[in-house]
Design a protein around this motif. Structure first.
Motif, PDB file in Angstrom:
ATOM      1  N   GLY A 346       0.732  -8.124  -0.238  1.00 14.36           N
ATOM      2  CA  GLY A 346       1.495  -7.065  -0.425  1.00 14.36           C
ATOM      3  C   GLY A 346       1.303  -6.178  -1.492  1.00 14.36           C
ATOM      4  O   GLY A 346       1.489  -5.000  -1.770  1.00 14.36           O
ATOM      5  N   PHE A 347       0.822  -6.992  -2.883  1.00 16.20           N
ATOM      6  CA  PHE A 347       0.564  -6.163  -3.963  1.00 16.20           C
ATOM      7  C   PHE A 347      -0.843  -5.565  -4.388  1.00 16.20           C
ATOM      8  O   PHE A 347      -1.212  -4.906  -5.106  1.00 16.20           O
ATOM      9  N   VAL A 348      -1.922  -5.917  -3.316  1.00 13.26           N
ATOM     10  CA  VAL A 348      -3.395  -5.700  -3.430  1.00 13.26           C
ATOM     11  C   VAL A 348      -3.693  -5.125  -2.301  1.00 13.26           C
ATOM     12  O   VAL A 348      -4.278  -3.633  -2.248  1.00 13.26           O
ATOM     13  N   GLY A 349      -3.728  -5.667  -1.083  1.00 12.90           N
ATOM     14  CA  GLY A 349      -4.201  -5.267   0.185  1.00 12.90           C
ATOM     15  C   GLY A 349      -3.402  -3.999   0.643  1.00 12.90           C
ATOM     16  O   GLY A 349      -4.009  -3.060   0.931  1.00 12.90           O
ATOM     17  N   MET A 350      -2.112  -4.060   0.619  1.00 18.80           N
ATOM     18  CA  MET A 350      -1.322  -3.024   1.092  1.00 18.80           C
ATOM     19  C   MET A 350      -1.580  -1.545   0.365  1.00 18.80           C
ATOM     20  O   MET A 350      -1.897  -0.565   0.625  1.00 18.80           O
ATOM     21  N   PRO A 351      -1.572  -1.827  -1.154  1.00 14.33           N
ATOM     22  CA  PRO A 351      -1.742  -0.499  -1.660  1.00 14.33           C
ATOM     23  C   PRO A 351      -2.864   0.048  -1.739  1.00 14.33           C
ATOM     24  O   PRO A 351      -3.273   1.236  -1.679  1.00 14.33           O
ATOM     25  N   PHE A 352      -4.107  -0.773  -1.318  1.00 13.92           N
ATOM     26  CA  PHE A 352      -5.383  -0.419  -1.104  1.00 13.92           C
ATOM     27  C   PHE A 352      -5.577   0.391  -0.015  1.00 13.92           C
ATOM     28  O   PHE A 352      -6.100   1.849   0.019  1.00 13.92           O
ATOM     29  N   PHE A 353      -4.810  -0.237   1.092  1.00 17.73           N
ATOM     30  CA  PHE A 353      -4.939   0.891   2.178  1.00 17.73           C
ATOM     31  C   PHE A 353      -4.158   1.953   2.383  1.00 17.73           C
ATOM     32  O   PHE A 353      -4.535   2.983   2.762  1.00 17.73           O
ATOM     33  N   LEU A 354      -3.038   1.969   1.645  1.00 18.96           N
ATOM     34  CA  LEU A 354      -2.319   3.100   1.307  1.00 18.96           C
ATOM     35  C   LEU A 354      -3.068   4.118   0.564  1.00 18.96           C
ATOM     36  O   LEU A 354      -3.039   5.403   0.879  1.00 18.96           O
ATOM     37  N   LEU A 355      -3.768   3.674  -0.355  1.00 20.48           N
ATOM     38  CA  LEU A 355      -4.652   4.588  -1.200  1.00 20.48           C
ATOM     39  C   LEU A 355      -5.750   5.157  -0.428  1.00 20.48           C
ATOM     40  O   LEU A 355      -6.135   6.439  -0.389  1.00 20.48           O
ATOM     41  N   THR A 356      -6.542   4.307   0.350  1.00 20.53           N
ATOM     42  CA  THR A 356      -7.856   4.701   1.075  1.00 20.53           C
ATOM     43  C   THR A 356      -7.659   5.329   2.149  1.00 20.53           C
ATOM     44  O   THR A 356      -8.479   6.100   2.906  1.00 20.53           O
ATOM     45  N   GLU A 357      -6.612   4.892   3.128  1.00 23.05           N
ATOM     46  CA  GLU A 357      -6.340   5.160   4.487  1.00 23.05           C
ATOM     47  C   GLU A 357      -5.106   6.051   4.814  1.00 23.05           C
ATOM     48  O   GLU A 357      -5.486   6.947   5.506  1.00 23.05           O
ATOM     49  N   VAL A 358      -4.167   5.945   4.116  1.00 22.12           N
ATOM     50  CA  VAL A 358      -2.893   6.743   4.495  1.00 22.12           C
ATOM     51  C   VAL A 358      -3.017   8.142   3.623  1.00 22.12           C
ATOM     52  O   VAL A 358      -3.054   9.139   4.240  1.00 22.12           O
ATOM     53  N   LEU A 359      -3.580   7.771   2.325  1.00 24.31           N
ATOM     54  CA  LEU A 359      -3.461   9.185   1.405  1.00 24.31           C
ATOM     55  C   LEU A 359      -4.848  10.014   1.589  1.00 24.31           C
ATOM     56  O   LEU A 359      -4.762  11.217   1.417  1.00 24.31           O
ATOM     57  N   ALA A 360      -5.596   9.325   2.107  1.00 27.30           N
ATOM     58  CA  ALA A 360      -7.115  10.131   2.292  1.00 27.30           C
ATOM     59  C   ALA A 360      -7.082  11.263   3.172  1.00 27.30           C
ATOM     60  O   ALA A 360      -7.377  12.514   2.516  1.00 27.30           O
ATOM     61  N   PRO A 361      -6.683  11.333   4.419  1.00 27.90           N
ATOM     62  CA  PRO A 361      -6.566  12.652   5.153  1.00 27.90           C
ATOM     63  C   PRO A 361      -5.807  13.744   4.524  1.00 27.90           C
ATOM     64  O   PRO A 361      -6.351  14.692   4.239  1.00 27.90           O
ATOM     65  N   PRO A 362      -4.516  13.498   3.997  1.00 26.98           N
ATOM     66  CA  PRO A 362      -3.829  14.730   3.553  1.00 26.98           C
ATOM     67  C   PRO A 362      -4.698  15.173   2.141  1.00 26.98           C
ATOM     68  O   PRO A 362      -4.764  16.323   1.830  1.00 26.98           O
ATOM     69  N   MET A 363      -5.144  14.280   1.348  1.00 23.43           N
ATOM     70  CA  MET A 363      -5.954  14.623   0.037  1.00 23.43           C
ATOM     71  C   MET A 363      -7.152  15.168   0.489  1.00 23.43           C
ATOM     72  O   MET A 363      -7.501  16.277  -0.283  1.00 23.43           O
ATOM     73  N   GLU A 364      -7.727  14.736   1.482  1.00 22.53           N
ATOM     74  CA  GLU A 364      -8.947  15.710   1.895  1.00 22.53           C
ATOM     75  C   GLU A 364      -8.684  17.090   2.325  1.00 22.53           C
ATOM     76  O   GLU A 364      -9.390  17.975   2.002  1.00 22.53           O
ATOM     77  N   LEU A 365      -7.757  17.150   3.081  1.00 23.92           N
ATOM     78  CA  LEU A 365      -6.986  18.293   3.298  1.00 23.92           C
ATOM     79  C   LEU A 365      -6.823  19.201   2.158  1.00 23.92           C
ATOM     80  O   LEU A 365      -7.251  20.449   2.122  1.00 23.92           O
TER      81      LEU A 365
END
Length: 467
Positions: A346-365
């Motif tokens: 919850g404190f490392v794995g999920m934030p990592f996925f949030l940073l690299t998977e969830v935020l990646a497409p909108p940030m790339e746009l």
């Protein structure tokens, strides 16, 4: 507009630094895990494990749907697995291309009465067959229900304590089970899941090796870039996740699970586009919530070769699905984010996925829009932007070179001159290959918002005529 572009550029730069910083930190743990795992692998005696009557038996679950083009090669590879006691349970999921007929003829299948424990509800079974050529092989013909349903059907017929979930279109190396189960044998109480390194090829059944037994990397640009991507995913990322205790995706192409956990959680879910990442998340959520001591691991040794898309269109379809299903699962298990009961997940794995998977497409746009507006309003200095782009390319190339080095240390599987070609291609990935992935991820993000659940398969790559 200048102020907006200044802020947007700052946000993009901050995201770039955070994402690459996270990957760089993971690389440290991946290198540590790779060194330890490689040393242990060299010390272990696989022959002793293969010949021991105390080695834990394994049921190999093989979901099959319309694999007539490769099924003979897949079955041959599975039959060649070095392991003292295993069974192959093949669930033919309503294939319409003659796959079952090929199996029926090649394996000399005959009807057999076999008890189904019916742990998980599945689509109806039409017939159960056993091979006269190899009694270890059980073929279950069923109505079409998807990969998760086929795996659940095979699970209902499996006999052994550990099950190995594989793909019906992937070629497995003879030592795949030994290399992974050697870790389970050491600690069967806490290891509930384990996965291996998957390599990619345009035609995995046609592996070419040199005189020293080293494989040759295919001389095709799209294959080379996928090879690089797989190396980073399995060595830079999964090894670090394994070392830190939040291995969040046991690949569906090769994943070993303890059967009692599968049964306790009701098998694989048919409600998601991909079953592998969802079950891994569900296992973490359940075991962390109930306070069970457990481990889910990944190994650097190559377990299998899977077929990669041979065209840009096929690549986009595959990567779009990967992005979409990742977002599906993260959204479904968002309750795990920053919750104390879920620990490092919850404190490392999920934030990592949030940073690299969830935020990646909108940030790339945002980065693309910022670039276009910057050029249109003549705000960006071309030289400054070129330096920034070169920095991104080199940072990505460093990650690529590190993955190639880890691969060579752990397996020595590929020729050095071919690996050198991948190193040279590393800096070009941002300009040549990354735009394709950006488009695929944006499509996946959009289709996730629209709640689409299609599988988006790609056509098989053209095969050379059999000799």
């Amino acid at each position: 507009m200048r102020e907006f572009l200044f802020v947007a550029t700052g946000v993009c730069l901050a995201y770039f630094v955070a994402a690459f910083g996270a990957y760089a930190l993971l690389l440290v743990f991946a290198a540590l895990d790779n060194a330890i795992s490689s040393r242990d692998a060299r010390a272990d005696d696989l022959r002793a494990l293969e010949e021991s009557r105390f080695t834990i038996p394994v049921s190999v679950l093989v979901p099959v749907y319309n694999e007539a083009a490769v099924i003979r090669h897949v079955v041959a590879a599975l039959r060649d697995l070095r392991y003292p006691e295993l069974e192959l349970v093949m669930a033919v999921d309503g294939s319409t291309d003659g796959t079952l007929e090929i199996l029926r003829a090649d394996l000399q299948l005959e009807p057999v009465a076999r008890f189904e424990r019916h742990i998980v509800d599945t689509k109806p079974v039409r017939e159960v067959l056993r091979s006269r050529v190899d009694p270890r092989i059980l073929v279950v013909a069923k109505e079409n229900g998807g990969k998760a349903d086929a795996l659940n059907c095979a699970l209902n017929y499996a006999r052994y304590r550990y099950v190995c979930c594989v793909d019906g279109d992937t070629i497995y190396l003879p030592e795949a089970l030994l290399n992974t189960m050697r870790l389970v044998v050491r600690d069967p109480k806490s290891i509930v899941g384990i996965t291996g390194h998957i390599a990619v090829a345009m035609q995995p059944e046609r592996l070419t090796v040199d005189a020293d037994g080293r494989a040759m990397v295919e001389n095709k640009l799209i294959a080379n870039f996928q090879h690089i991507e797989y190396l980073r995913a399995f060595l830079n990322a999964r090894l670090a996740w394994s070392r830190l205790g939040f291995m969040l995706c046991a690949s569906g192409a090769f994943a070993i699970w303890r059967r009692d956990l599968l049964e306790e959680l009701g098998g694989f879910s048919t409600e998601y586009t991909c079953e592998d990442i969802e079950f891994t998340f569900r296992a973490h959520e359940h075991l962390r919530r109930t306070g069970v001591d457990y481990r889910i691991l990944s190994t650097p040794q190559i377990a299998a070769r899977t077929e990669g898309p041979g065209t840009i269109r096929a690549l986009v379809r595959q990567r779009e699905r990967w992005q979409r299903v990742t977002l599906e699962v993260i959204w479904s298990y968002r309750r795990m984010l920053l919750r104390r009961r879920y620990g490092v997940v919850g404190f490392v794995g999920m934030p990592f996925f949030l940073l690299t998977e969830v935020l990646a497409p909108p940030m790339e746009l945002v980065s693309i829009v910022t670039l276009v507006l910057g050029i249109a309003y003549r705000v960006f200095d071309v030289r400054v932007y070129a330096v920034f782009l070169a920095s991104v390319a080199m940072a990505n190339a460093i990650m690529t070179s590190a993955a190639i080095l880890l691969e060579d240390i752990s397996t020595r599987a590929f020729r050095l001159d071919h690996l050198a070609r991948l190193v040279v291609l590393g800096p070009l990935e941002v300009l040549v290959y990354r735009p394709v992935l950006v488009w695929a991820r944006l499509k996946g993000f959009w289709r996730f918002l629209r709640k689409e659940r299609s599988w988006e398969t790609f056509d098989r790559n053209p095969r050379l005529a059999s000799r």
